[in-house]
Write an enzyme that holds these catalytic residues in place. Structure first.
Site, short mmCIF file in Angstrom:
data_model
loop_
_atom_site.label_atom_id
_atom_site.label_comp_id
_atom_site.label_asym_id
_atom_site.label_seq_id
_atom_site.Cartn_x
_atom_site.Cartn_y
_atom_site.Cartn_z
N GLY A 126 4.94 -0.86 -3.07
CA GLY A 126 3.61 -0.40 -2.69
C GLY A 126 3.07 0.67 -3.59
N HIS A 127 2.43 1.67 -2.97
CA HIS A 127 1.77 2.74 -3.70
C HIS A 127 2.46 4.08 -3.49
CE1 HIS A 127 -2.27 0.30 -3.70
NE2 HIS A 127 -1.30 -0.29 -4.37
N GLY A 128 3.72 4.05 -3.12
CA GLY A 128 4.50 5.27 -3.03
C GLY A 128 4.14 6.14 -1.85
N ALA A 146 0.86 -1.18 0.00
CA ALA A 146 0.00 0.00 0.00
C ALA A 146 0.90 1.24 0.00
CB ALA A 146 -0.95 -0.02 1.19
#
Length: 386
Positions: free
Chosen positions: A231-233, A211
């Protein structure tokens, strides 16, 4: 002559009477006063050991807390609420059995705390929960304020660390390792740090997850020298109704192998909310010439969907943006932020319904992929390559 002597004689008699009365105080009473003072002083300096949930029940008089290795049983949670200014040191791993208890499973609630994990682990036993769908609920919640450092958060069931501090706080040298959740794509919603607080600095932390590292609300927030993978940075938001984020600096971070690099995401239906003053920079705060020559950059690479995404249409990435939560003052300055994306990704997407001001993107250098999409509303994008 006798008249001059009498006042002095009277004074001597009064002093003698006072001395006699003082001598009459029982020795035991005097000792009791001394013991009470000593007990109070000792309580303020108490060293307490936490080796179970029960032993953490009352730490309010403890200014030194030592946590040894133990397991938190199913159905239990743990709160560490020591005296203000306490030092809390971990000398062994804390492991959580699988539980139905709502998070947070571990809460730090001490003002002006110095917490040092001693490079030990807080193990959330995430593999017992991961199902590819995800859930809500933090493993750890940082309340109070102070310094938190040098611990590994291993396998959190969902969000790893929620930051809800109430004063100036530094979080450094922490590793969030949920990389085991990559197997079978089972790990989900394993956010590294969820920030809803002001005057927070995240520095030199490592996040391996599925995430993002998120900032939901607050001001005077610094995210620097971080390493994030899988993940999502690093994300601002999603920004919901009534939430405001301002004065954020994101500097010298490395983000690799994820869906997103850098995001600002605002709920499409958000109202009475805003994002103001987000700066992505590389500059090292130093006057040392050699330090300036060796300045690190924000480096984002191997991104599969969006290198930089600024959207007011969340949960869509690029949909119909809302207008109730304006964005202003976004900048890429103070050195280069380099972004490299895969062949099917976008370098930069701006999806605005209520954006304004001149945004200095001179420090952004983004390459690869399908190029960019810019719908900046009333904002003007100046400089940069993408």
């Amino acid at each position: 002559m006798y008249q001059n002597i009498m006042p002095s004689l009277n004074n001597l008699i009064q002093i003698a009477a006072l001395l006699t009365a003082a001598a009459a105080i029982p020795t035991g009473f005097e000792n009791e006063l001394t013991e009470r003072a000593t007990e109070t002083d000792t309580a303020k300096r108490a060293t307490c050991t936490v080796n179970s949930v029960a032993s953490a029940a009352n730490l309010s008089g403890c200014t030194t807390v030592v946590i040894t290795a133990f397991t938190v049983p199913s159905g239990s949670t743990l709160t560490l609420a020591a005296a203000s200014g306490a030092t809390i040191t971990q000398t062994g791993d804390i492991t959580f059995a699988k539980t139905t208890s709502a998070g947070p499973l571990l809460t730090f609630s001490t003002n002006n705390v110095i917490y040092n994990g001693g490079d030990h682990k807080i193990n959330g036993n995430g593999a017992s929960y991961w199902d590819g769908q995800g859930t809500d609920g933090e493993l750890n919640r940082f309340k109070g304020y102070g310094t938190f450092e040098d611990v590994t958060i291993l396998n959190s069931p969902a969000q790893a660390i929620s930051v809800g501090t109430t004063g100036s706080t530094v979080i450094q040298g922490i590793t969030v390792d949920n990389s085991a959740g990559d197997a079978g794509a089972l790990g989900h919603n394993t956010d590294g740090f969820d920030i809803s607080a002001s005057s927070v600095t995240l520095s030199k932390n490592v996040v391996k997850n599925q995430a993002a590292l998120l900032c939901y609300s607050g001001s005077a927030i610094v995210i620097e020298d971080m390493t994030c993978s899988g993940g999502h940075g690093i994300s601002i938001g999603s920004i919901a109704t009534g939430k405001t984020v301002s004065g954020v600096k994101i500097a010298r971070n490395t983000i690799t192998n994820g869906l997103y690099g850098l995001r600002i995401k605002v709920d499409a239906d958000a109202t009475s909310a805003s994002v103001l003053g987000v700066t992505y920079e590389a500059r090292t705060p130093s006057l040392n010439f050699l330090a300036l020559l060796n300045t690190r950059r924000n480096v984002i690479s191997d991104i599969t969907e969006y290198g930089v995404l600024i959207t007011q249409s969340y949960p869509d990435n690029d949909g119909t943006p809302g207008t109730g939560a304006p964005i202003s003052g976004v900048a890429f300055t103070g050195g280069t932020t380099s972004v490299a994306v895969g062949s099917s990704a976008y370098t930069l997407v701006i999806d605005c319904g209520a954006c304004s001001g001149t945004w200095d993107f001179s420090g952004l250098h983004a390459t690869g992929g399908k190029g960019h999409i810019i719908a900046a509303n009333k904002a003007t994008i100046s400089g940069g390559t993408y």
